[in-house]
Design an enzyme around this catalytic site. Structure first.
Site: not given
Ligand SMILES: NC(=O)c1ccc[n+]([C@@H]2O[C@H](COP(=O)([O-])OP(=O)(O)OC[C@H]3O[C@@H](n4cnc5c(N)ncnc54)[C@H](O)[C@@H]3O)[C@@H](O)[C@H]2O)c1
Length: 303
Positions: A164, A73, A168, A198
């Site tokens: 969030y 974690d 951020k 995603t």
């Molecule tokens: N997808 C988008 O369009 C988008 C937009 C803005 C920001 N983001 C940011 O990009 C990043 C990735 O997002 P995503 O869409 O791939 O999300 P996702 O949910 O597909 O993947 C996130 C991963 O983080 C892991 N995780 C969560 N808590 C954890 C912890 N405490 N320790 C280790 N691993 C942990 C989860 O198990 C998961 O596999 C995030 O920080 C998200 O806020 C994504």
């Protein structure tokens, strides 16, 4: 297979799914040895499992790459340290860390509980700190390295994600602090604000006009980790990548200033501020009003 990251060791958090997974695969495909961290949790942060991290390590190995899984974690100091120690024990150095791990617990501010606030801030903001903290000590000794944080366009504010958005925004300030504090040791720090398909983006209630795939984001991260970006002295920057678009965000700066003659009083400020210093209109507020109009006209709001 490319060679953008030949000889480098990179640790990626949240690398079991979504953007983190694409980043880990791309780093390995470009020649890096990769520490794949993922706590394997649900979108809200529950039900941890080590399977997703191990599955990505297997994918990398099947493609001829080199990786090791860490299912810790990131919101714990021990977890951040273990990710860095694993890189050193297994591969002998650490050239880049990419902090992608994240969860969501959406609620309007006036209903948000401590259980919705704390884990979101702990995963995103503290989870970037724990890894940056451990990695920066190594990179300072090495006199080189790259730190990458993940933010969101929502650092500007969010209707139902104050937790969030706050995390951020904090990540941007953490990245800029790292860029300043580690500059003299040859360590760079940058932030990525992605928009990619995603499970997390599937949660967004509106149609996103500009969105791409996790692989687009991974390409930007590989570049930022590479000697090509380091040669350009890119540090302290925030980049959005959304499909075909890459954008750089402005550095925060004062927009307009005015000076008092004598001491300020509320009365003097009331007379002076609106006409001289004024306000800076909030783009997110204008977008919110446009979405409300679209919804009132029976259209699906888009952003
Ligand atoms: N997808 C988008 O369009 C988008 C937009 C803005 C920001 N983001 C940011 O990009 C990043 C990735 O997002 P995503 O869409 O791939 O999300 P996702 O949910 O597909 O993947 C996130 C991963 O983080 C892991 N995780 C969560 N808590 C954890 C912890 N405490 N320790 C280790 N691993 C942990 C989860 O198990 C998961 O596999 C995030 O920080 C998200 O806020 C994504």
């Amino acid at each position: 297979m490319g060679s953008f990251l030949d000889g480098k060791v990179v640790a990626v958090t949240g690398a079991g799914r979504g953007i983190g997974r694409a980043v880990a695969l791309a780093c390995a495909a470009e020649g890096a040895q990769v520490v794949v961290n993922d706590y394997g949790v649900s979108i809200e942060g529950g039900e941890p499992s080590s399977e997703v991290a191990e599955a990505v390590v297997k994918e990398i190995a099947a493609a001829g790459g080199e990786a090791v899984a860490v299912a810790d974690d990131v919101s714990t100091m021990a977890g951040g340290q273990r990710i860095v120690d694993t890189a050193l024990e297994r591969y002998g150095r650490l050239d880049g860390v990419v902090c992608v791990a994240g969860i969501l617990r959406e609620r309007m501010l006036f209903n948000m509980s401590e259980e919705e606030w704390d884990p979101v801030v702990a995963t995103h903001l503290k989870g970037t700190f724990t890894v940056f903290r451990a990695a920066s000590a190594v990179m300072r000794r090495q006199r080189s390295g790259t730190l990458i944080g993940f933010t969101s366009g929502n650092h500007q504010g969010s209707v139902a994600q104050a937790n969030y958005a706050s995390a951020k925004g904090g990540i941007i300030s953490l990245v800029r602090s790292a860029a300043l504090g580690l500059h003299k040791y040859g360590v760079t720090a940058n932030c990525v604000a992605p928009v990619a398909r995603t499970r997390m983006s599937a949660n967004v209630p509106m149609e996103l006009k500009e969105i791409g795939e996790p692989e687009d984001v991974a390409a930007l991260v590989v570049y930022l980790l590479s000697e090509r970006a380091r040669a350009e002295r890119i540090t302290g920057q925030v980049y959005t990548i959304a499909g075909p678009k890459i954008a750089v965000w402005a550095q925060p700066r004062e927009l307009r200033a005015g000076y008092a003659e004598g001491a300020w009083t509320p009365e003097r400020i009331a007379d002076f501020l609106p006409g001289t210093v004024g306000t800076d209109p909030m783009p997110m507020l204008a977008q919110l009003e446009a979405m409300a109009r679209a919804a009132a006209d029976g259209q699906r709001p888009n952003a």
